[in-house]
Design an enzyme around this catalytic site. Structure first.
Site, mmCIF file in Angstrom:
data_model
loop_
_atom_site.group_PDB
_atom_site.id
_atom_site.type_symbol
_atom_site.label_atom_id
_atom_site.label_comp_id
_atom_site.label_asym_id
_atom_site.label_seq_id
_atom_site.Cartn_x
_atom_site.Cartn_y
_atom_site.Cartn_z
ATOM 1 N N ILE A 64 28.009 102.543 172.398
ATOM 2 C CA ILE A 64 27.252 103.496 171.600
ATOM 3 C C ILE A 64 26.928 104.659 172.534
ATOM 4 O O ILE A 64 26.459 104.453 173.657
ATOM 5 C CB ILE A 64 25.974 102.854 171.013
ATOM 6 C CG1 ILE A 64 25.172 103.862 170.180
ATOM 7 C CG2 ILE A 64 25.109 102.224 172.080
ATOM 8 C CD1 ILE A 64 23.976 103.246 169.457
ATOM 9 N N SER A 65 27.233 105.869 172.086
ATOM 10 C CA SER A 65 27.060 107.037 172.962
ATOM 11 C C SER A 65 25.594 107.273 173.301
ATOM 12 O O SER A 65 24.692 106.904 172.534
ATOM 13 C CB SER A 65 27.626 108.289 172.293
ATOM 14 O OG SER A 65 29.013 108.194 172.122
ATOM 15 N N GLN A 66 25.350 107.915 174.444
ATOM 16 C CA GLN A 66 23.989 108.250 174.823
ATOM 17 C C GLN A 66 23.405 109.231 173.801
ATOM 18 O O GLN A 66 24.130 110.034 173.204
ATOM 19 C CB GLN A 66 23.957 108.848 176.221
ATOM 20 C CG GLN A 66 24.636 110.205 176.345
ATOM 21 C CD GLN A 66 24.757 110.637 177.788
ATOM 22 O OE1 GLN A 66 25.801 110.435 178.404
ATOM 23 N NE2 GLN A 66 23.720 111.225 178.327
#
Length: 216
Positions: A64-66
């Site tokens: 999951i992207s920052q």
């Protein structure tokens, strides 16, 4: 000791303040990031890190992207709330939920079955219903539902897939990481009446886009 909802709400507010410091200025994006509970999209063992500004493992060699990257990509689409959006790479479903807050309808394609079913379950539990999910090769887009006012690709591509350009509506925006596997550039393509305009936004690093028009 488990983290209760009050602690999560505080962490979410702090995340939004950090996004402002990082240059996110779109009030609708900030509001959506402040409303969607990111902790439900990560593994339970990582929920105490849900609002840290880091990518997190979601299994199956995916992340999951920052939050800063989620907000940056969303802001780059300049959504008004009326758009039909295509997302390539449902992943955890968190970016899907953010897009659903900011547009009329979201179509999202995920290649990995385990992620598809998990994201579908979380989005249903959160009662986010202005979405259609499909399992398949995202590099092909979703031609039956085209054209799209906005397209977001949440995986790094070696080049911009031609099917996605073909499915972009006039005045539509495509945001995609492009470049070699180790490091990409976040690119925005805007379709004007007579040409495609490319803007290079920021350096980034994503998992590879798999499929016919991605990595093998």
């Amino acid at each position: 000791m488990s983290l209760g909802p009050d602690i999560m709400q505080i962490a979410r507010r702090r995340m939004v303040e950090a996004l402002k410091r990082d240059g996110i200025t779109d009030p609708q994006v900030l509001e959506a990031m402040g409303e969607i509970p990111r902790q439900f999209f990560v593994e339970e063992s990582l929920r105490n890190q849900a609002y840290d500004n880091n990518p997190l493992n979601i299994g199956m060699q995916q992340t999951i992207s920052q939050p800063t990257m989620v907000a940056t990509m969303t802001q780059a689409l300049s959504l008004s709330g009326r758009e039909k959006v295509l997302e390539i790479g449902t992943g955890s479903g968190y970016q899907t939920a953010i897009l659903a807050q900011l547009s009329d309808w979201v179509y999202s394609v995920e290649l990995i079955s385990g992620l598809y079913y998990r994201a579908r379950d979380v989005l249903e539990k959160l009662r986010i219903f202005n979405i259609n999910l499909m399992m398949g090769d995202g590099s092909l887009g979703w031609p039956e539902k085209a054209p799209f006012d906005a397209i977001m690709v949440t995986a790094g591509a070696p080049q911009i897939p031609e099917p996605l350009l073909a499915q972009l509506a006039e005045n539509g925006r495509l945001v995609i990481p492009v470049g070699p596997a180790g490091m990409q550039t976040l690119v925005r393509i805007t379709r004007t009446p007579d040409k495609l305009v490319r803007e290079d936004l920021v350096g980034c690093r994503f998992v590879p886009l798999k499929g016919r028009h991605g990595w093998a």
